[in-house]
Scaffold this motif. Structure first.
Motif, PDB file in Angstrom:
ATOM      1  N   ARG A 156       9.418   9.274  50.112  1.00  0.00           N
ATOM      2  CA  ARG A 156      10.487   9.173  48.892  1.00  0.00           C
ATOM      3  C   ARG A 156      11.576   8.861  49.577  1.00  0.00           C
ATOM      4  NH1 ARG A 156       6.718  13.254  46.579  1.00  0.00           N
ATOM      5  NH2 ARG A 156       8.219  14.690  46.637  1.00  0.00           N
ATOM      6  N   ARG A 157      11.721  10.359  50.400  1.00  0.00           N
ATOM      7  CA  ARG A 157      13.323   9.936  50.523  1.00  0.00           C
ATOM      8  C   ARG A 157      13.480   9.007  51.691  1.00  0.00           C
ATOM      9  NH1 ARG A 157      15.346  14.582  54.810  1.00  0.00           N
ATOM     10  NH2 ARG A 157      13.704  13.744  55.861  1.00  0.00           N
ATOM     11  N   LYS A 199      14.037   6.458  49.362  1.00  0.00           N
ATOM     12  CA  LYS A 199      15.330   5.766  48.444  1.00  0.00           C
ATOM     13  C   LYS A 199      16.806   5.475  49.821  1.00  0.00           C
ATOM     14  CE  LYS A 199      14.368   9.668  45.715  1.00  0.00           C
ATOM     15  NZ  LYS A 199      14.565  10.699  44.919  1.00  0.00           N
ATOM     16  N   SER A 200      15.867   5.485  51.061  1.00  0.00           N
ATOM     17  CA  SER A 200      17.170   5.580  51.684  1.00  0.00           C
ATOM     18  C   SER A 200      17.235   3.595  52.291  1.00  0.00           C
ATOM     19  CB  SER A 200      17.779   6.521  53.384  1.00  0.00           C
ATOM     20  OG  SER A 200      16.333   6.275  53.669  1.00  0.00           O
ATOM     21  N   SER A 212       6.840  -0.572  38.995  1.00  0.00           N
ATOM     22  CA  SER A 212       7.813  -0.662  39.718  1.00  0.00           C
ATOM     23  C   SER A 212       9.233  -1.285  38.305  1.00  0.00           C
ATOM     24  CB  SER A 212       8.875  -1.498  40.666  1.00  0.00           C
ATOM     25  OG  SER A 212       8.228  -2.804  40.603  1.00  0.00           O
ATOM     26  N   SER A 222      17.371   1.041  50.558  1.00  0.00           N
ATOM     27  CA  SER A 222      18.489   0.530  50.021  1.00  0.00           C
ATOM     28  C   SER A 222      19.709   0.015  51.008  1.00  0.00           C
ATOM     29  CB  SER A 222      19.089   1.000  48.683  1.00  0.00           C
ATOM     30  OG  SER A 222      19.835   2.003  49.020  1.00  0.00           O
ATOM     31  N   CYS A 249       5.401   7.597  43.038  1.00  0.00           N
ATOM     32  CA  CYS A 249       6.254   6.995  41.896  1.00  0.00           C
ATOM     33  C   CYS A 249       6.473   8.599  41.403  1.00  0.00           C
ATOM     34  CB  CYS A 249       5.381   6.505  41.407  1.00  0.00           C
ATOM     35  SG  CYS A 249       6.420   5.504  40.280  1.00  0.00           S
ATOM     36  N   ASP A 250       7.933   8.905  41.370  1.00  0.00           N
ATOM     37  CA  ASP A 250       8.675   9.721  40.336  1.00  0.00           C
ATOM     38  C   ASP A 250       8.041   9.472  38.817  1.00  0.00           C
ATOM     39  OD1 ASP A 250       8.931  11.295  43.226  1.00  0.00           O
ATOM     40  OD2 ASP A 250      10.749  10.627  42.264  1.00  0.00           O
TER      41      ASP A 250
END
Length: 607
Positions: A308-309, A312-313, A130, A315, A171-172
């Motif tokens: 992954r979603r 992202k949420s 990261s 945070s 990881c994207d």
């Protein structure tokens, strides 16, 4: 032999330094890197490979490698700023784990120590992933994992099922995905029988990773690496791979549609031919297995997308959690401040009550000072009686109200109304009784200083009572003659003391008169004009004694007023004459010390 002893001493010293509890994480990482590098370099110059194996075995048996695993498995907050040292330590640790001879601890080494090393390396890699500035360090750690897998293929299942490796897979970043695929390509290339030694589940997990990258990634480098990995697996597994490829239905169409014309068409054609050749020998059981695996692939894709979603949420969830935590902490702080304010207010109330009580007692003492001695006890008894009456009235009222409320069972409002009426009646009755009691009580004698003491009749009555008591309670040990002689001797002593006191008082009065005259003369001298401006009136003022008499009377009056304002406890044990005499002497001493006559300094006067 000397080299062996030197190696043992070096490892023992390193172990002793690592046991120091005062070491910080940065110091510990630096010490481990320096110690391992020095130990490995000491045997690198030797041509005998057994020396390197011996050093690695000693590092394992001494517990130094365990310290390495704990060091690069520390939390990110303690490794901040030491990522390069941690990556170097990971590379050295993986090198030390290759070629070790654990001896009798072989089972613990294979089942406990090596999995812990893999978990630590993958944990460090997931943290470096990261950070954009740590890309080279991430590659270094992944190379360490590949080097460890080439020597211990049984750890492949541990790597593929690790939570940290799953985080790396999700990881994207295309560079991270490419690095994961290259890890398996380099491992399989270094060991020609690597894939052939894996179980069917491990091979299927690798195929899932490669096919997933082909399905969800659009970068040519990642797609080419995935195709090369599948071809490498096919070259090592042979016929074992074809039944597994049948579980990925539509793989040949995916390859032909999305990955043709990307620069590696030859590899894509080989993989398409391999997939289609396996489809011709497919059996019904394999078809059902293919459907199951397809369902697993869909589920894996869905789970990865959902994860992954969620990440992202995360945070927003963290922001909400922090906001609630700050609100809760603010509320607790306000409650604490309110509680402190309430305690401070309670303390001030108690302090003011104590001050009021103290002032009340001082006022009582001042009032008692005004009473004659024979009326103090009567006054105190009257105060106690009144206090007892108030306490008894309150208690009786409370007891009657409680008895009244417990005996009668009526509605609450009616009971309150009756209690209020009863209180009103009791209050009126108490006032009436108090007025009647005060009317019947004899009036108190006026309280002021200077009231006359015993009357002649009362004095004669008390003297008669004393004589009767002496007559009834005669002492058997002392004869009347001895009492009479003793009484006569006491009378003579008292008479002598009284005469001495009268003479002393006359002497004190003479000294006071002299001091008053001197004091007056000093005041006149201080206020006198210069000799050049003196008049006949000023000269007559020093010859007439009326000024000194007036000043003495004024000073005596002021001293009496000051003595009357003092509290009673300040006047105990201090006779008025002695205090006045000392005061006059002190004043005279102060005035004689700095006398100015006519504006010029003069010498102190001597009487």
């Amino acid at each position: 032999m000397e080299l062996v002893e030197e190696e043992e001493a070096l490892i023992s010293e390193l172990k002793r330094q690592l046991e120091d509890e005062d070491l910080t994480p940065e110091q510990k990482l630096s010490l481990l890197n320096h110690g391992l590098d020095k130990a490995l370099n000491s045997v690198a110059v030797q041509t005998n490979s057994s020396a390197l194996t011996r050093v690695k075995s000693q590092l394992y048996h001494s517990g130094v490698l365990s310290h390495c695993v704990l060091a690069f498995s520390l939390p990110p907050s303690r490794l901040r700023g030491s990522w390069s040292a941690a990556a170097t330590l990971a590379y050295l640790t993986s090198s030390c784990c290759v070629g070790v001879e654990p001896g009798s601890r072989s089972e613990a080494f294979q089942k406990l120590f090596l999995p812990s090393v893999v978990v630590g390396l993958l944990s460090l890699a997931s943290r470096l992933m990261s950070r954009a500035e740590c890309a080279s360090l991430f590659r270094k750690v992944m190379d360490s994992v590949g080097w460890l897998l080439s020597a211990h293929p049984q750890l492949t299942t541990q790597v593929l099922s690790s939570v940290h490796y799953e985080q790396i897979q999700m990881c994207d970043d295309a560079a991270v995905s490419l690095r994961c695929i290259q890890l398996w390509i380099q491992t399989g290339t270094a060991s020609r029988d690597f894939f052939s030694g894996l179980s069917e589940d491990s091979v299927l997990l690798l195929l899932n990773e490669a096919v997933g990258q082909l399905a969800f990634n659009s970068f040519s480098a990642v797609g080419g690496a995935s195709v090369r990995l599948m071809l490498l697996m096919a070259s090592q597994l042979g016929l074992r791979l074809q039944p597994l490829l049948l579980s990925f239905k539509g793989l040949d169409s995916l390859l032909s549609k999305d990955w043709k014309g990307r620069g590696f068409d030859q590899d894509v054609d080989k993989l398409i031919a391999l997939v289609q050749s396996g489809a011709d020998i497919r059996t019904p059981s394999e078809a059902s297995r293919e459907r199951v695996r397809a369902a697993c692939l869909i589920q894996a894709a869905w789970r990865s997308y959902r994860t992954r979603r969620r990440v992202k949420s995360l945070s927003r969830a963290v922001s909400a959690l922090q906001r609630r935590y700050r609100a809760r902490r603010r509320q607790q702080q306000q409650q604490k401040e309110a509680q402190q304010w309430e305690e401070e207010l309670r303390y001030q109330v108690c302090l003011r009550r104590q001050r009021a009580r103290r002032e009340f007692h001082q006022k009582q003492r001042r009032l008692l000072q005004l009473l004659p001695p024979e009326q103090v006890q009567t006054y105190l008894q009257e105060c106690e009686r009144r206090a007892a009456v108030v306490i008894q009235s309150f208690w009786r009222g409370f007891r009657e109200r409680r008895r009244y409320s417990s005996t009668l069972r009526i509605p609450l409002r009616e009971s309150q109304r009756q209690q209020q009426a009863a209180r009103r009646l009791q209050r009126a009755v108490r006032r009436f009784l108090e007025k009647r009691r005060s009317a019947r009580a004899p009036p108190l004698s006026p309280l002021w200083i200077g009231q006359e003491g015993l009357t002649d009749s009362r004095r004669a009555e008390l003297k008669q009572q004393v004589e009767e008591y002496i007559t009834v309670h005669r002492s058997s040990r002392v004869s009347p003659e001895e009492c009479a002689s003793l009484h006569q001797e006491v009378q003579l002593l008292l008479q002598a003391e009284l005469q001495r006191g009268a003479q002393q008082r006359r002497e004190e009065q003479r000294v006071e008169a002299l001091l008053a005259h001197t004091h007056t003369q000093l005041g006149l001298l201080r206020d006198a004009p210069p000799l050049s401006a003196v008049t006949a009136t000023d000269a007559e003022a020093f010859q007439s004694p009326s000024g000194s008499v007036t000043a003495r009377a004024r000073d005596a009056h002021n001293a009496a007023l000051q003595a009357s304002r003092l509290p009673w406890w300040r006047t105990l044990g201090e006779p008025a004459e002695a205090s006045g005499h000392a005061h006059l002497e002190a004043g005279l001493e102060a005035e004689l010390g700095g006398l100015y006559v006519g504006g010029t300094a003069a010498e102190p006067l001597k009487l």
